[in-house]
Write a protein that holds these residues in place. Structure first.
Motif, PDB file in Angstrom:
ATOM      1  N   ALA A   1      -3.069   9.591   0.254  1.00 37.71           N
ATOM      2  CA  ALA A   1      -1.953   9.853  -0.658  1.00 37.71           C
ATOM      3  C   ALA A   1      -2.402  10.550  -1.932  1.00 37.71           C
ATOM      4  CB  ALA A   1      -1.252   8.541  -1.016  1.00 37.71           C
ATOM      5  N   GLY A   2      -3.699  10.757  -2.090  1.00 37.83           N
ATOM      6  CA  GLY A   2      -4.195  11.462  -3.264  1.00 37.83           C
ATOM      7  C   GLY A   2      -4.913  10.598  -4.279  1.00 37.83           C
TER       8      GLY A   2
ATOM      9  N   THR B   1       0.832  -1.202   0.000  1.00 43.44           N
ATOM     10  CA  THR B   1       0.000   0.000   0.000  1.00 43.44           C
ATOM     11  C   THR B   1       0.865   1.250   0.000  1.00 43.44           C
ATOM     12  OG1 THR B   1      -1.729  -1.196   1.216  1.00 43.44           O
ATOM     13  CG2 THR B   1      -1.862   1.205   1.200  1.00 43.44           C
ATOM     14  N   ALA B   2       1.964   1.206   0.754  1.00 45.56           N
ATOM     15  CA  ALA B   2       2.879   2.351   0.769  1.00 45.56           C
ATOM     16  C   ALA B   2       3.527   2.560  -0.598  1.00 45.56           C
ATOM     17  CB  ALA B   2       3.952   2.141   1.841  1.00 45.56           C
ATOM     18  N   VAL B   3       3.877   1.464  -1.278  1.00 44.70           N
ATOM     19  CA  VAL B   3       4.446   1.587  -2.628  1.00 44.70           C
ATOM     20  C   VAL B   3       3.419   2.182  -3.576  1.00 44.70           C
ATOM     21  CG1 VAL B   3       5.405   0.323  -4.590  1.00 44.70           C
ATOM     22  CG2 VAL B   3       6.031  -0.341  -2.256  1.00 44.70           C
TER      23      VAL B   3
ATOM     24  N   LEU C   1      -7.670   1.394   1.860  1.00 41.69           N
ATOM     25  CA  LEU C   1      -8.328   2.416   1.050  1.00 41.69           C
ATOM     26  C   LEU C   1      -8.075   3.809   1.632  1.00 41.69           C
ATOM     27  CD1 LEU C   1     -11.753   0.676   0.292  1.00 41.69           C
ATOM     28  CD2 LEU C   1      -9.883   1.061  -1.310  1.00 41.69           C
ATOM     29  N   ARG C   2      -8.130   3.896   2.952  1.00 48.14           N
ATOM     30  CA  ARG C   2      -7.897   5.189   3.593  1.00 48.14           C
ATOM     31  C   ARG C   2      -6.485   5.687   3.319  1.00 48.14           C
ATOM     32  NH1 ARG C   2      -5.425   7.186   7.744  1.00 48.14           N
ATOM     33  NH2 ARG C   2      -4.664   5.122   8.348  1.00 48.14           N
ATOM     34  N   MET C   3      -5.492   4.796   3.381  1.00 42.72           N
ATOM     35  CA  MET C   3      -4.114   5.194   3.127  1.00 42.72           C
ATOM     36  C   MET C   3      -3.939   5.686   1.686  1.00 42.72           C
ATOM     37  SD  MET C   3      -2.084   2.124   5.133  1.00 42.72           S
ATOM     38  CE  MET C   3      -0.486   2.708   4.550  1.00 42.72           C
TER      39      MET C   3
ATOM     40  N   ARG D   1       1.338   7.719  -6.763  1.00 41.59           N
ATOM     41  CA  ARG D   1       0.496   8.885  -7.005  1.00 41.59           C
ATOM     42  C   ARG D   1       1.324  10.143  -7.266  1.00 41.59           C
ATOM     43  NH1 ARG D   1      -1.492  12.753  -8.241  1.00 41.59           N
ATOM     44  NH2 ARG D   1      -3.471  13.725  -7.658  1.00 41.59           N
ATOM     45  N   GLN D   2       2.528  10.184  -6.750  1.00 43.64           N
ATOM     46  CA  GLN D   2       3.350  11.383  -6.886  1.00 43.64           C
ATOM     47  C   GLN D   2       3.801  11.621  -8.327  1.00 43.64           C
ATOM     48  OE1 GLN D   2       6.574  10.712  -4.182  1.00 43.64           O
ATOM     49  NE2 GLN D   2       5.255  10.512  -2.378  1.00 43.64           N
ATOM     50  N   ARG D   3       3.773  10.590  -9.158  1.00 44.77           N
ATOM     51  CA  ARG D   3       4.262  10.721 -10.526  1.00 44.77           C
ATOM     52  C   ARG D   3       3.123  10.711 -11.533  1.00 44.77           C
ATOM     53  NH1 ARG D   3       8.300  13.286 -10.292  1.00 44.77           N
ATOM     54  NH2 ARG D   3       8.575  12.784 -12.498  1.00 44.77           N
ATOM     55  N   SER D   4       1.903  11.002 -11.115  1.00 40.49           N
ATOM     56  CA  SER D   4       0.766  11.012 -12.028  1.00 40.49           C
ATOM     57  C   SER D   4      -0.044  12.273 -11.819  1.00 40.49           C
ATOM     58  CB  SER D   4      -0.119   9.774 -11.799  1.00 40.49           C
ATOM     59  OG  SER D   4      -0.662   9.782 -10.487  1.00 40.49           O
TER      60      SER D   4
END
Length: 451
Positions: A414-415, A370-372, A408-410, A377-380
């Motif tokens: 993250a966006g 989930t962390a990966v 899902l919350r995590m 999201r940071q690159r989209s």
């Protein structure tokens, strides 16, 4: 529509290993006649009954004569196969057309056709053809259907020759094969706003700013038909030839569809399993985005994509979009679980640049994966995730587990626009729900478009 290769089968002597082949083609009736004839002949010899000997010889000779005549018969028959269509969605039917041409100068006798098909496509089709005149033609067809996607071989077509008494049968095989591709089901999706505020999204296109300033303009040479009002005189004087300002260049919006194929992430198998839902969902999104002009790329957790893709994926809304969709559907038709256990390889591909809109289909996610996924999201420019709790697909229907809700919350923090997928859910409904969820977090001043 696909046309199979044409082959020829010959019932000609010397072709299948001699008379032994003909004798091996004796049917149960022929073997019974031969055995009865031999037994009668032996009994006639022991008992001294000449009439019984004649009967025994007749019984024994009849199947041998039939086998010899059938073996020596010169039949030359050409066969072909045509699929309509050659690529069919799972659960739909395709029709297979068989055509037989008698290319010899003699009419044929009774012909029996049999086509080899995998068990999953249905029973093996068999046909009986009456006498085919010299130069004549016969056409038959049958239907095949599979609920399981994949690539299935058809053929070779077998031709069985039989004598009028049913004493002997010989088989000739054609060499031509065909392949039926069963692709995932594609669900039509409505045009909704999933692009968010990210630059470069919307109706599938954006235009780069024209560099038309006097100082930073990038001109090009004049071409026949260019508007003279676009002539850049300063560059013309500098280069000594007529130069014009470049037009605004269309820049196609990009979409990456990420399909999680990790074996441990999915439970169950079959057409109604969670993994098959994810494959079908990925296929639906790919077709939907191509139709709306996006440059689309299919990516898996292994970091691999469809062979033949360009740097920005396959372009849509042009003459090649249908071919691109077909190539990606062929890839999804045979895609299977990977041996990987993580999403890091896919993340390495995504972090190479702005991937545009990212639509992901995830299986079970632990805290590490989930962390990966959250970092992707940071690159989209926009990110939508369909998360399948495959355990609920193999157990009785029930609410999502607390662990799934936490994942899902995590992702949302993250966006991501993250949506849980219950068993048997409709992708169209979840697609609309994702649009509503996104609308709840996008500010009113953000630039929105329809995708």
């Amino acid at each position: 529509m696909s046309t199979g290769g044409t082959g020829q089968a010959e019932a000609d002597r010397g072709e299948q290993g001699g008379l032994r082949t003909a004798l091996s083609g004796l049917t149960t009736r022929g073997r019974s006649f031969l055995a009865a004839g031999v037994a009668a002949a032996i009994c006639a010899y022991v008992l001294g009954q000449s009439d019984l000997l004649r009967v025994g010889l007749l019984l024994a000779v009849l199947p041998l004569v039939c086998a010899t005549v059938l073996y020596r018969t010169r039949y030359r028959v050409a066969g072909s196969r045509r699929l309509s269509p050659a690529r069919v969605p799972a659960g739909s039917e395709a029709r297979v057309h068989l055509r037989m041409d008698n290319v010899s100068r003699l009419p044929t006798g009774l012909l029996m056709l049999q086509d080899r098909v995998p068990y999953v496509l249905g029973p093996r089709p068999r046909f009986v053809l009456d006498r085919v005149e010299a130069g004549g033609r016969r056409e038959v067809s049958y239907r095949v259907r599979s609920d399981l996607r994949g690539r299935y071989p058809l053929g070779p077509l077998q031709l069985r020759l039989s004598d009028p008494f049913g004493m002997c049968e010989l088989t000739r095989s054609f060499s031509a094969h065909d392949t039926l591709t069963v692709i995932p089901r594609v669900e039509p999706l409505p045009p909704v706003r999933l692009s968010g505020e990210a630059k470069g999204y919307g109706d599938g296109r954006q235009r780069s700013l024209a560099l038309a300033g006097e100082d930073d303009v990038i001109p090009r040479g004049y071409r026949h038909g260019d508007d003279l009002r676009r002539v850049h005189w300063r560059s013309t004087a500098r280069y000594g030839e007529l130069m014009v300002r470049r037009e605004e260049q269309p820049q196609r919006a990009r979409c990456t569809v990420l399909l999680d194929t990790r074996g441990p992430a999915f439970e169950g198998a079959g057409p109604d399993s969670a993994f098959e839902w994810a494959v079908s969902g990925a296929a639906s999104v790919l077709v939907h985005m191509l139709e709306r002009g996006f440059s689309v790329r299919l990516l898996t957790d292994t970091g691999s994509s469809v062979p033949g893709e360009g740097a920005d994926g396959f372009a849509g809304a042009n003459q090649e979009s249908a071919d691109a969709a077909g190539l990606m559907m062929d890839t999804l038709a045979v895609i299977d679980h990977s041996d990987g256990t993580g999403l890091s390889l896919a993340y390495d591909v995504l972090r190479g640049g702005n991937e545009g809109l990212l639509v992901a289909f995830f299986g079970d996610l632990d805290e590490e994966q989930t962390a990966v996924a959250a970092r992707m999201r940071q690159r989209s420019g926009g990110a939508l995730a369909f998360v399948l709790d495959s355990g609920t697909w193999v157990r009785e229907p029930g609410g999502a587990s607390d662990e799934s809700e936490e994942r899902l919350r995590m992702l949302r923090e993250a966006g991501w626009t993250a949506v849980g997928v219950p068993r048997g859910a409709s992708l169209e409904e979840l697609w609309r729900r994702a649009d509503r969820d996104r609308a709840g977090v996008v500010t009113a001043g953000g630039g929105e478009g329809r995708s």
